[in-house]
Design a protein around this motif. Sequence first.
Motif, PDB file in Angstrom:
ATOM      1  N   GLY A   1       9.692  63.056  12.221  1.00  0.00           N
ATOM      2  CA  GLY A   1       8.450  62.653  11.576  1.00  0.00           C
ATOM      3  C   GLY A   1       8.215  61.167  11.549  1.00  0.00           C
ATOM      4  N   ASN A   2       9.270  60.384  11.760  1.00  0.00           N
ATOM      5  CA  ASN A   2       9.120  58.927  11.786  1.00  0.00           C
ATOM      6  C   ASN A   2      10.251  58.324  12.617  1.00  0.00           C
ATOM      7  OD1 ASN A   2      11.465  58.758  10.109  1.00  0.00           O
ATOM      8  ND2 ASN A   2      10.206  58.871   8.262  1.00  0.00           N
ATOM      9  N   ASP A   3      10.245  57.011  12.744  1.00  0.00           N
ATOM     10  CA  ASP A   3      11.219  56.342  13.609  1.00  0.00           C
ATOM     11  C   ASP A   3      12.652  56.571  13.146  1.00  0.00           C
ATOM     12  OD1 ASP A   3       9.009  55.398  14.933  1.00  0.00           O
ATOM     13  OD2 ASP A   3       9.162  53.343  14.156  1.00  0.00           O
ATOM     14  N   TYR A   4      12.869  56.573  11.845  1.00  0.00           N
ATOM     15  CA  TYR A   4      14.228  56.781  11.330  1.00  0.00           C
ATOM     16  C   TYR A   4      14.720  58.193  11.652  1.00  0.00           C
ATOM     17  CZ  TYR A   4      18.105  57.641   8.187  1.00  0.00           C
ATOM     18  OH  TYR A   4      19.339  58.004   7.685  1.00  0.00           O
ATOM     19  N   GLN A   5      13.884  59.174  11.432  1.00  0.00           N
ATOM     20  CA  GLN A   5      14.282  60.549  11.746  1.00  0.00           C
ATOM     21  C   GLN A   5      14.547  60.712  13.234  1.00  0.00           C
ATOM     22  OE1 GLN A   5      11.167  63.027  10.074  1.00  0.00           O
ATOM     23  NE2 GLN A   5      12.200  63.151   8.100  1.00  0.00           N
ATOM     24  N   LEU A   6      13.772  60.024  14.067  1.00  0.00           N
ATOM     25  CA  LEU A   6      14.017  60.065  15.510  1.00  0.00           C
ATOM     26  C   LEU A   6      15.395  59.500  15.825  1.00  0.00           C
ATOM     27  CD1 LEU A   6      13.118  60.404  18.499  1.00  0.00           C
ATOM     28  CD2 LEU A   6      12.189  58.072  18.344  1.00  0.00           C
ATOM     29  N   LEU A   7      15.724  58.353  15.241  1.00  0.00           N
ATOM     30  CA  LEU A   7      17.029  57.732  15.467  1.00  0.00           C
ATOM     31  C   LEU A   7      18.153  58.683  15.063  1.00  0.00           C
ATOM     32  CD1 LEU A   7      18.895  55.336  16.112  1.00  0.00           C
ATOM     33  CD2 LEU A   7      18.470  54.503  13.783  1.00  0.00           C
TER      34      LEU A   7
ATOM     35  N   VAL B   1      15.135  55.746  21.743  1.00  0.00           N
ATOM     36  CA  VAL B   1      14.394  55.255  20.570  1.00  0.00           C
ATOM     37  C   VAL B   1      13.387  54.184  20.977  1.00  0.00           C
ATOM     38  CG1 VAL B   1      14.596  54.047  18.358  1.00  0.00           C
ATOM     39  CG2 VAL B   1      16.235  55.841  18.956  1.00  0.00           C
ATOM     40  N   MET B   2      13.786  53.255  21.824  1.00  0.00           N
ATOM     41  CA  MET B   2      12.882  52.199  22.259  1.00  0.00           C
ATOM     42  C   MET B   2      11.673  52.784  22.990  1.00  0.00           C
ATOM     43  SD  MET B   2      13.894  49.302  21.155  1.00  0.00           S
ATOM     44  CE  MET B   2      12.745  48.316  22.112  1.00  0.00           C
ATOM     45  N   ASN B   3      11.915  53.780  23.823  1.00  0.00           N
ATOM     46  CA  ASN B   3      10.837  54.391  24.603  1.00  0.00           C
ATOM     47  C   ASN B   3       9.928  55.252  23.735  1.00  0.00           C
ATOM     48  OD1 ASN B   3      10.045  57.079  26.295  1.00  0.00           O
ATOM     49  ND2 ASN B   3       9.869  55.274  27.586  1.00  0.00           N
ATOM     50  N   THR B   4      10.530  56.136  22.949  1.00  0.00           N
ATOM     51  CA  THR B   4       9.755  57.125  22.200  1.00  0.00           C
ATOM     52  C   THR B   4       9.095  56.537  20.963  1.00  0.00           C
ATOM     53  OG1 THR B   4      11.280  58.848  22.976  1.00  0.00           O
ATOM     54  CG2 THR B   4       9.878  59.402  21.102  1.00  0.00           C
ATOM     55  N   ALA B   5       9.809  55.678  20.249  1.00  0.00           N
ATOM     56  CA  ALA B   5       9.263  55.112  19.016  1.00  0.00           C
ATOM     57  C   ALA B   5       8.387  53.890  19.258  1.00  0.00           C
ATOM     58  CB  ALA B   5      10.405  54.757  18.067  1.00  0.00           C
ATOM     59  N   PHE B   6       8.787  53.070  20.230  1.00  0.00           N
ATOM     60  CA  PHE B   6       8.119  51.779  20.385  1.00  0.00           C
ATOM     61  C   PHE B   6       7.395  51.596  21.723  1.00  0.00           C
ATOM     62  CE2 PHE B   6      11.905  51.085  17.614  1.00  0.00           C
ATOM     63  CZ  PHE B   6      11.197  50.932  16.414  1.00  0.00           C
ATOM     64  N   GLY B   7       7.417  52.627  22.563  1.00  0.00           N
ATOM     65  CA  GLY B   7       6.676  52.564  23.811  1.00  0.00           C
ATOM     66  C   GLY B   7       7.256  51.645  24.865  1.00  0.00           C
ATOM     67  N   ALA B   8       8.527  51.309  24.730  1.00  0.00           N
ATOM     68  CA  ALA B   8       9.168  50.425  25.712  1.00  0.00           C
ATOM     69  C   ALA B   8       9.413  51.173  27.021  1.00  0.00           C
ATOM     70  CB  ALA B   8      10.486  49.900  25.156  1.00  0.00           C
TER      71      ALA B   8
END
Length: 220
Positions: free
Chosen positions: A27-33, A125-132
């Motif tokens: 649901g958010n960046d932390y949960q993704l990590l 995480v960089m790709n999915t959360a931040f679009g890197a």
Amino acid sequence: MKNADIFEFYRRLAEANPDPQTELAYGNDYQLLVAVTLSAQSTDVGVNKATRKLFEFVKTPAQMLELGEDGLKQHIKTIGLFNSKAKNVIALSEILVRDHGGEVPANRDILETLPGVGRKTANVVMNTAFGAETFAVDTHIFRLGNRTGLAKGKTPLAVEKQLDKKTPAPFRRGAHHWLILHGRYICKARTPECWRCPVIDLCAYKSKTPSPKAKSVSKG
């Protein structure tokens, strides 16, 4: 694989799946990590099953610390290596609260310093959360890169560097997802389903697998 073929390779995968997404639920960046950290040597389906109830009330690293290591273990005990993973998740949560205001840093180098977070996890995480434009090389992508000739390398890092070098601009952000899904569902480890592969004519794999129907006809 020639540059023109690489472009066409990605173009076909993109045409079949214009908006590729991770199969991990979050649901958010932390949960993704947390989910990606838990997914090491485990399936996304297994992780999602374990985190379904967990993520209903644990949405921040502070809430994870309130739950505690023993409480976390009760949720993830169906996942392989759950003891060490629980320890790492609690430890990384402590660092996020202490050093980053409870937020997931949008920096691969910093992510890699967190307990249980290697380069592959950081890249996801960089790709999915931040679009890197990062390329997370798991077992599926490592196999696919070498088998197809798209990105050959003796190590995951070598394959990652080849992907970074060869992947054309329009496909860089989605490449990781297209490749992992292709490797998971079509270019499988033991029996690649070449007969339904959209890029079969671009692939360097010589032992193309015939369709089950073709096999049955030849036996008859």
